[in-house]
Design an enzyme around this catalytic site. Structure first.
Site, PDB file in Angstrom:
ATOM      1  N   SER A  31       0.836  -1.215   0.000  1.00 32.30           N
ATOM      2  CA  SER A  31       0.000   0.000   0.000  1.00 32.30           C
ATOM      3  C   SER A  31       0.863   1.254   0.000  1.00 32.30           C
ATOM      4  O   SER A  31       0.612   2.205  -0.752  1.00 32.30           O
ATOM      5  CB  SER A  31      -0.897   0.013   1.246  1.00 32.30           C
ATOM      6  OG  SER A  31      -1.820  -1.028   1.184  1.00 32.30           O
ATOM      7  N   ARG A  35       1.592   4.283  -2.989  1.00 33.23           N
ATOM      8  CA  ARG A  35       1.365   5.687  -2.646  1.00 33.23           C
ATOM      9  C   ARG A  35       2.639   6.508  -2.754  1.00 33.23           C
ATOM     10  O   ARG A  35       2.597   7.710  -3.047  1.00 33.23           O
ATOM     11  CB  ARG A  35       0.764   5.782  -1.248  1.00 33.23           C
ATOM     12  CG  ARG A  35      -0.713   5.310  -1.218  1.00 33.23           C
ATOM     13  CD  ARG A  35      -1.126   4.934   0.180  1.00 33.23           C
ATOM     14  NE  ARG A  35      -2.550   4.642   0.329  1.00 33.23           N
ATOM     15  CZ  ARG A  35      -3.132   3.468   0.040  1.00 33.23           C
ATOM     16  NH1 ARG A  35      -2.406   2.461  -0.441  1.00 33.23           N
ATOM     17  NH2 ARG A  35      -4.429   3.293   0.240  1.00 33.23           N
ATOM     18  N   GLY A 103      -5.303  -3.843  -8.230  1.00 32.15           N
ATOM     19  CA  GLY A 103      -6.494  -3.038  -7.970  1.00 32.15           C
ATOM     20  C   GLY A 103      -6.130  -1.722  -7.308  1.00 32.15           C
ATOM     21  O   GLY A 103      -6.698  -0.676  -7.630  1.00 32.15           O
ATOM     22  N   ARG A 131     -12.906  -6.852 -11.657  1.00 26.17           N
ATOM     23  CA  ARG A 131     -13.136  -6.146 -10.391  1.00 26.17           C
ATOM     24  C   ARG A 131     -13.992  -4.899 -10.578  1.00 26.17           C
ATOM     25  O   ARG A 131     -13.851  -4.172 -11.562  1.00 26.17           O
ATOM     26  CB  ARG A 131     -11.794  -5.823  -9.734  1.00 26.17           C
ATOM     27  CG  ARG A 131     -11.023  -7.120  -9.518  1.00 26.17           C
ATOM     28  CD  ARG A 131      -9.757  -6.918  -8.764  1.00 26.17           C
ATOM     29  NE  ARG A 131     -10.026  -6.495  -7.396  1.00 26.17           N
ATOM     30  CZ  ARG A 131      -9.073  -6.193  -6.533  1.00 26.17           C
ATOM     31  NH1 ARG A 131      -7.812  -6.224  -6.892  1.00 26.17           N
ATOM     32  NH2 ARG A 131      -9.388  -5.851  -5.304  1.00 26.17           N
ATOM     33  N   GLN A 179      -9.284   2.147  -0.747  1.00 22.47           N
ATOM     34  CA  GLN A 179      -9.083   2.478  -2.161  1.00 22.47           C
ATOM     35  C   GLN A 179     -10.084   3.531  -2.619  1.00 22.47           C
ATOM     36  O   GLN A 179      -9.717   4.465  -3.330  1.00 22.47           O
ATOM     37  CB  GLN A 179      -9.191   1.213  -3.007  1.00 22.47           C
ATOM     38  CG  GLN A 179      -8.066   0.233  -2.687  1.00 22.47           C
ATOM     39  CD  GLN A 179      -8.113  -1.028  -3.510  1.00 22.47           C
ATOM     40  OE1 GLN A 179      -9.061  -1.263  -4.246  1.00 22.47           O
ATOM     41  NE2 GLN A 179      -7.091  -1.848  -3.382  1.00 22.47           N
ATOM     42  N   ASP A 330      -6.990  -8.323   3.961  1.00 23.96           N
ATOM     43  CA  ASP A 330      -6.225  -9.204   3.066  1.00 23.96           C
ATOM     44  C   ASP A 330      -5.742 -10.474   3.765  1.00 23.96           C
ATOM     45  O   ASP A 330      -5.098 -11.325   3.136  1.00 23.96           O
ATOM     46  CB  ASP A 330      -5.025  -8.446   2.494  1.00 23.96           C
ATOM     47  CG  ASP A 330      -5.467  -7.332   1.550  1.00 23.96           C
ATOM     48  OD1 ASP A 330      -6.561  -7.450   0.958  1.00 23.96           O
ATOM     49  OD2 ASP A 330      -4.726  -6.343   1.407  1.00 23.96           O
ATOM     50  N   LYS A 357     -12.073  -9.224  -4.393  1.00 22.40           N
ATOM     51  CA  LYS A 357     -10.621  -9.003  -4.335  1.00 22.40           C
ATOM     52  C   LYS A 357      -9.986  -9.575  -5.610  1.00 22.40           C
ATOM     53  O   LYS A 357     -10.655  -9.721  -6.617  1.00 22.40           O
ATOM     54  CB  LYS A 357     -10.059  -9.635  -3.054  1.00 22.40           C
ATOM     55  CG  LYS A 357     -10.551  -8.936  -1.788  1.00 22.40           C
ATOM     56  CD  LYS A 357     -10.045  -7.514  -1.717  1.00 22.40           C
ATOM     57  CE  LYS A 357     -10.572  -6.765  -0.515  1.00 22.40           C
ATOM     58  NZ  LYS A 357     -10.198  -5.350  -0.547  1.00 22.40           N
TER      59      LYS A 357
END
Ligand code: S3P
Length: 450
Positions: A31, A35, A103, A131, A179, A330, A357
């Site tokens: 993550s 970013r 994703g 997705r 998200q 997750d 997912k």
């Protein structure tokens, strides 16, 4: 499409292994790595990133930030420099933004594009094409973006045209999703006013923290019992800042559960991020009686990290409350494996989001448990695993449906089950944990190519 989609499936088998021993550092947090590239794109100056996860997912985001005008340079392992195109002056990408299996990359970048006067085509592999993207596109349309083309059901491939003047909105997310929240906040960065996201359950807060780290203005206030209201001030200059990426707790989860399940194991996992919005699995495993001790708690790159010493444990089944889901979203596949070995039932409540997912994880977990002799039930959106309290049969071949976490979870099962467990394809493991097999083998895990 991702290159990996073109090659042949690569099955892998895990067999019962001797006690796992040693120390390992999992790769950088996925993550935060996505970013870091995105904030580097939006900032003025050169952002220095260390500890970046060089997994396929993040590298796709790297390619996308280059297509939007950033310059990236790999200095060494996990060490990158990103020179920003700056908020408000992104380039029109000339090619499709291909996010492969990712994703997070796709959805966060939709937020960036949605907040700029550029048009981009988004696509990815067969998993990403399944997705749902409407959850991202709907708020972006409210902010002035235009969806020029989309595959049926609001899916990729899709073409999004952003707005030069994104409308500042207040938006309550329909599901707890970092998200969705992040896409809106990233679009809001280029809006002439304040953009607010309200979430009823707090989701991971890396975007908010990182915007602040880069000099942006974000306020966060509690909302209801478990929620938050997050406001970002638009058009605030973002300046390049160094980013140190801590080890990913979602990757640490695999060696951690393996060490709990393989008798005689004693493993130390170093530098694991302890952000409270990511530690739901640790809480749950502790409740199950796991022998995990935290050492050397310290701060790294604005996050608390710790070394986890994990010893093989006899686990007991527990009830996992639905409000814990965002902090371990997750980790349900690997928790289901731990639950299979635990004494008694483990009930995981409120798993609706698992259906959207990288695969329908609820279905993939259930089928995988079934072919390996583990009794379980799905009741509405809850998964109940009937733990054996000892031996798990194994012997099955698990379909991974292009899902890295399904692959790693069932390989961990095979390290402790009576008969080997095979996964039909290990290629997707490279999206989040490219060194999984090698690091696990260093601890003594036994894998074979069938
Ligand atoms: C992520 C948020 C989660 C998680 C994903 C990474 C992120 O998704 O499942 O792997 O980096 O923001 P949702 O926000 O959709 O739950």
């Amino acid at each position: 499409m991702a290159e990996s989609a073109a090659t042949q499936p690569s099955p892998l088998r895990a067999t019962r292994s001797p006690g796992l021993k040693g120390t390992l550092k999992p790769p950088g947090d996925k993550s935060i790595s996505h970013r870091a590239f995105i904030m580097g794109l939006l900032a003025a100056g050169t952002t220095e990133i260390t500890g970046l996860l060089e997994g396929d997912d993040v590298l796709h985001t790297g390619a996308a930030v280059r297509a939007l005008g950033a310059k990236t340079q790999r200095i060494g392992e996990g060490h990158w420099q990103v020179t920003g195109a700056r908020l408000g002056t992104l380039l029109q990408p000339q090619e499709t933004l291909d996010f492969g299996n990712a994703g997070t990359g796709a959805r966060l970048m939709m937020g960036v594009v949605g907040g700029h006067a550029i048009e981009a085509r988004f696509d990815g592999d067969a998993s990403l094409r399944k997705r749902p993207m409407r959850r991202i596109l709907d708020p972006l349309v409210l902010m002035g973006a235009d969806v020029r083309m989309e595959a049926p059901g609001g899916r990729c491939p899709l073409v999004l045209a952003g707005s030069a003047e994104p409308v500042p909105v207040t938006y309550r997310t329909p599901v707890a999703s970092a998200q969705i929240k992040s896409a809106i906040l990233l679009a809001g960065l280029n809006s002439p006013g304040d953009t607010t996201v309200i979430e009823d359950e707090a989701s991971r807060d890396h975007t908010e923290k990182m915007i602040r780290h880069f000099g942006g203005e974000v306020t966060v206030v509690p909302e209801g019992t478990h929620g938050r209201r997050i406001t970002v001030k638009g058009r605030h200059e973002l300046r390049a800042r160094p980013v140190i990426v801590p080890a990913d707790p979602s990757s640490a989860a695999f060696p951690l559960v393996a060490a709990l399940l393989v008798p005689g194991s004693d493993v130390t996992i170093v530098g694991v991020m302890m952000n409270p919005l990511r530690t739901g699995l640790l809480t749950t495993l502790m409740e199950m009686g796991a022998d995990i001790t935290l050492h050397n708690r310290r701060e790294e790159g604005g996050e608390e990290v710790a070394d986890l010493r994990v010893r093989a444990s006899n686990l007991k089944g527990v009830d996992v409350p639905p409000e814990r889901a965002p902090s371990m979203i997750d980790e349900y596949p690997i928790l289901a494996i731990a639950a299979a070995f635990a004494r008694g039932n483990t009930r995981m409540n409120g798993l609706k989001e698992l259906r959207v997912k990288e695969s329908d994880r609820l279905a993939a977990i259930a089928v995988g448990l079934g072919v390996n002799g583990v009794a379980h039930e799905i009741v509405a959106d809850d998964l109940i695993v009937h733990g054996s309290g000892g031996e798990v049969e194994g012997g099955g071949t698990v379909e991974t449906h292009l899902d890295h976490r399904i692959a790693m979870s069932f390989l961990v099962m095979g390290l402790a089950s009576a008969r080997p467990v095979t996964v039909d394809d290990d290629r997707m493991i490279a999206t989040s944990f490219p060194t999984f097999k090698a690091l696990m083998q260093m601890l003594g895990a036994e894998f074979q190519t069938p």
